[in-house]
Design a protein around this motif. Sequence first.
Motif, PDB file in Angstrom:
ATOM      1  N   ASN A  63       0.822  -1.206   0.000  1.00  0.00           N
ATOM      2  CA  ASN A  63       0.000   0.000   0.000  1.00  0.00           C
ATOM      3  C   ASN A  63       0.859   1.260   0.000  1.00  0.00           C
ATOM      4  OD1 ASN A  63      -2.349  -1.430  -0.046  1.00  0.00           O
ATOM      5  ND2 ASN A  63      -2.821  -1.187   2.119  1.00  0.00           N
ATOM      6  N   GLY A 182      -3.813  -1.390   6.298  1.00  0.00           N
ATOM      7  CA  GLY A 182      -3.906   0.062   6.437  1.00  0.00           C
ATOM      8  C   GLY A 182      -3.059   0.573   7.579  1.00  0.00           C
ATOM      9  N   TYR A 260      -8.081  -1.073  -8.232  1.00  0.00           N
ATOM     10  CA  TYR A 260      -7.407  -0.679  -6.996  1.00  0.00           C
ATOM     11  C   TYR A 260      -5.951  -0.302  -7.236  1.00  0.00           C
ATOM     12  CZ  TYR A 260      -6.057  -0.892  -2.047  1.00  0.00           C
ATOM     13  OH  TYR A 260      -5.594  -0.592  -0.793  1.00  0.00           O
ATOM     14  N   SER A 292      -8.657   3.617   4.650  1.00  0.00           N
ATOM     15  CA  SER A 292      -8.712   2.232   4.197  1.00  0.00           C
ATOM     16  C   SER A 292      -8.851   1.276   5.382  1.00  0.00           C
ATOM     17  CB  SER A 292      -7.456   1.902   3.403  1.00  0.00           C
ATOM     18  OG  SER A 292      -7.388   0.535   3.083  1.00  0.00           O
ATOM     19  N   GLY A 344     -10.275   5.583  -0.278  1.00  0.00           N
ATOM     20  CA  GLY A 344      -9.703   4.728   0.750  1.00  0.00           C
ATOM     21  C   GLY A 344     -10.769   4.049   1.593  1.00  0.00           C
ATOM     22  N   VAL A 348     -12.228  -0.780  -0.439  1.00  0.00           N
ATOM     23  CA  VAL A 348     -11.507  -1.929   0.118  1.00  0.00           C
ATOM     24  C   VAL A 348     -12.343  -3.075   0.698  1.00  0.00           C
ATOM     25  CG1 VAL A 348      -9.461  -0.555   0.638  1.00  0.00           C
ATOM     26  CG2 VAL A 348     -11.300  -0.694   2.330  1.00  0.00           C
TER      27      VAL A 348
END
Length: 439
Positions: A63, A182, A260, A292, A344, A348
């Motif tokens: 990420n 996250g 994504y 996220s 975000g 997800v």
Amino acid sequence: MSKTESTSYTETQNDRVSEEVDLSSEIVVHTEETDETPPDKGYAWVILLAGVMNYMMPFGSINAFGVFQTYYLLTMFPNEPARHISWISTMALSCSYLCGIFASSLIARFGLRGTNLIGTLVGAGGLLLASFCTKIWQLVLTQGVIFGIGSSIIVNVSVVVPSLWFEKHIGIAIGAIISGSGLGSLVITPITTQALKALGIPWTFRILALMFLVFTGFGSIVFKPRRHFVSAKSVINLKHLKDPVALLLCFSGFFMLIGYTSILLYFPASIVALGETKQLSSNLIMVFSAFSMAGRILSGQLARRLGSIKILIVNHAVTGIVMILLWNLGKSLPAYIVAFALIGLFSVPLFTLSSVIIANHYPKKYISQVNGLVSLFMGTAAIVGIPLIGLVFDVVGKRTDFKWVKIIGAICFFITIIFFVLLRSVLLKSDPKYRLSPL
């Protein structure tokens, strides 16, 4: 997801017993230390903590890949095409999903702890080797393939374990564990940003390798099944593709991941293209990661009340709309910040809810296999999608215009809605109890 939805697949599908007997040659019984304590209590929360720590490093690092992508594009390889550089992130992300199919057979052979340890050593080794690399192909092999393989093993173990220790709170547990990605971004992004600035890329990788070893190594100490269970010994069983539930989850994951990755890899660079600093783009990755993390936790909590698939449909629709209206049409920093936060939050839930649906729909011995199959499709999406988006950015966008990157990503999120609608229909028809539950 209601209480009836969470009823075990093995309890409601007795007609498949004969089929499972036919597959018995693929099954091995674990002999690891077990704990017969009730689910959702005591040691289950230690397992949850280890799962969160496991997710922090693999997907937390991925990420935060926008920091590396920006560094590669603007500093380390400024004269290389973006489509060449993108192979580093392509292989890291694709291997993190593709190699999940091996986790089931590794668990059958080495147990939960042993398999987790293998993933820890391979992942940390990939990052350590990356610290000596100076060329793109070397980083593709180390930061991409080797790190990705270790990560895939780690994360697959992490989504299997909660199904052994949680029943009532399975959705919350999986959501919390997956939210570790996250949380990991919040930790790894500033460390990576500052280390690149102060120490350079070799020591940045060495610091990340040590963190990977420590954080994921905790699971190698504490993981164990709550009771004896069986795990599919074969690497992959394509018979699962005959089940429309697995097939629809696979296609949903395929298109979702392409959308994504367009966000993950190009949003930070699009901030710099506005005339803002790389430091600000790194800070916004942390904003994205915080939202996220909240999105993953909330989706697991709300699933029992509102229904997993309803959440997926709404969230992906919102994501696509925000990508088109705010990220694509917005031309100011405030619009980008709002877009990044909303994306975000809403983009997800499939990471959490696909694992919840699989845990509730399949026998425990098949959970790792089906998760691995879905991951296989996601990894394939990374191999196909990331270079394609890089090519579009290079050729159509002339390495400056992000318009079609944004549009492609939004279209992919909209396509997944079709599969979610079909999945809801299949589940409603396959089990009458779903008709009484939010889905």
